[in-house]
Design an enzyme around this catalytic site. Structure first.
Site, PDB file in Angstrom:
ATOM      1  N   ARG A 278      30.339 -18.057  -3.336  1.00  0.00           N
ATOM      2  CA  ARG A 278      29.999 -17.191  -4.470  1.00  0.00           C
ATOM      3  C   ARG A 278      31.304 -16.944  -5.207  1.00  0.00           C
ATOM      4  NH1 ARG A 278      29.489 -14.394  -8.326  1.00  0.00           N
ATOM      5  NH2 ARG A 278      27.801 -12.915  -8.803  1.00  0.00           N
TER       6      ARG A 278
ATOM      7  N   GLU B   7      21.263 -14.834 -14.891  1.00  0.00           N
ATOM      8  CA  GLU B   7      20.317 -15.453 -13.971  1.00  0.00           C
ATOM      9  C   GLU B   7      19.479 -16.519 -14.675  1.00  0.00           C
ATOM     10  OE1 GLU B   7      20.319 -14.835 -10.827  1.00  0.00           O
ATOM     11  OE2 GLU B   7      21.659 -13.111 -10.874  1.00  0.00           O
TER      12      GLU B   7
ATOM     13  N   ARG C 259      28.235 -15.160   2.109  1.00  0.00           N
ATOM     14  CA  ARG C 259      28.783 -16.273   1.338  1.00  0.00           C
ATOM     15  C   ARG C 259      30.292 -16.118   1.170  1.00  0.00           C
ATOM     16  NH1 ARG C 259      24.601 -15.731  -3.635  1.00  0.00           N
ATOM     17  NH2 ARG C 259      25.399 -13.601  -3.429  1.00  0.00           N
TER      18      ARG C 259
END
Length: 329
Positions: free
Chosen positions: A81, A89, A148
């Site tokens: 990430r 998004e 992540r």
């Protein structure tokens, strides 16, 4: 010193020297051939933190503009990430209030989604298949809440995270990292110039329409639209099926009886609606997993993930088999 001992010492020093890899030098403003467009790299894109450590990885897949799958030199796979940035998004709805100046309207949300698609395309063109440096930040944890990896990707000496912000593909994510001041300055400049996603702000021009953009949610006749797709659930998709979903919205002025309507993916998996009526302006979300159907949420009952993280097409047909909405990602 004994000659044999001297030879051993010199050989050891040579090996140690070979284990130290410096980040490639960069010249701000030089054209970067990595994006395929000959664009000029934003000044300051060579920004990298002092300390934190780094490792070489290969980007195997771009999930979206700020999330990538990578493979380490030993074959280990992981998810990165990008630290300090947030692109709009593309698989779920945007919250315009997170982007300063963007109106909290359907138009504002849709404008952001289009720029999210562009950020994803930019990331794919620049990163996918490339061997890059994953640079960690001394002021940030190495992993985030969802496990992540958090870091910068350095491509040809350029900080890709910074480029996303400077070129209007992303906002600065509200978190602590050593390069925060430089990122904030880059966002302020992009916002003031109405660059990229900041053209979605009040008074901005918005994005130029592209073939991949579907401002109507893929609606064929204006009745129903696919307004959100979340193909990549948090964690393992197969263990979090209800976080994989598509959301449909009645865009018409009359209620829609969805009984017998279907939702299909590219592989032919098909969900058939039962007794569901969607009032004008109302939405229903179809989750891939199991649960108790309500007026706003229905469940497919699948035992494994449906929607392909790498791209798929949502097709909605009415009870007569006619396509009423189709949206690809």
């Amino acid at each position: 010193m004994d000659r044999r001992l001297l030879a051993v010492v010199l050989a050891t020093l040579a090996v140690l020297a070979g284990c130290t890899t410096a980040l490639p030098e960069a010249t701000p403003g030089e054209p970067d051939g990595g994006d395929g467009g000959g664009a000029t790299v934003a000044p300051g894109a060579d920004l990298t933190p002092t300390g934190g450590g780094s490792v070489t990885v290969t980007v195997t897949r771009v999930v979206d503009g700020d999330t990538m799958k990578v493979t380490f030199e030993n074959g280990t796979e992981d998810t990165v990430r990008l630290l300090g940035v947030d692109t709009p998004e593309v698989h779920s709805e945007n919250s315009p209030d997170e982007f300063e100046g963007v109106p909290e309207t359907d138009e504002g949300s849709e404008c952001l989604r289009r720029y999210g698609e562009r950020a994803s395309s930019f990331a794919k063109e620049t990163l996918e298949g490339e061997t890059v440096t994953l640079q960690f930040d001394p002021d940030s944890d190495r992993r985030g809440y969802y496990g992540r990896l958090l870091g910068y990707l350095v491509v040809d000496g350029q900080n890709f995270n910074y480029r996303l912000v400077a070129e209007g593909h992303a906002r600065v994510y509200d978190s602590s990292f050593s390069l925060r001041d430089g990122f904030d300055d880059a966002e302020a400049s992009a916002r003031a110039a109405g660059t990229g996603l900041w053209s979605c702000a009040e008074g901005g021009t918005g994005p130029t329409a592209t073939a991949s953009a579907t401002p109507d949610g893929g609606s064929v006749d204006g009745r129903l639209a696919v307004v959100a797709i979340n193909a990549d659930a948090e964690g393992n998709d197969n263990e979090n099926l209800n976080d994989e979903y598509v959301t449909l919205e009645n865009r018409g002025t009359e209620s829609l009886d969805l009984s017998g309507w279907t939702v299909t993916d590219e592989a032919g998996k098909t969900y058939t609606f039962g007794d569901v009526t969607l009032g004008a302006g109302e939405r229903v979300t179809l989750h891939s997993g199991s649960g108790e159907d309500t007026a706003t949420d229905v469940y497919w009952g699948q035992s494994s993930a449906v929607w392909n993280n790498g791209g798929d097409t949502v097709t909605v047909r009415d009870a007569d088999g006619e396509v009423v909405a189709e949206r690809s990602y």
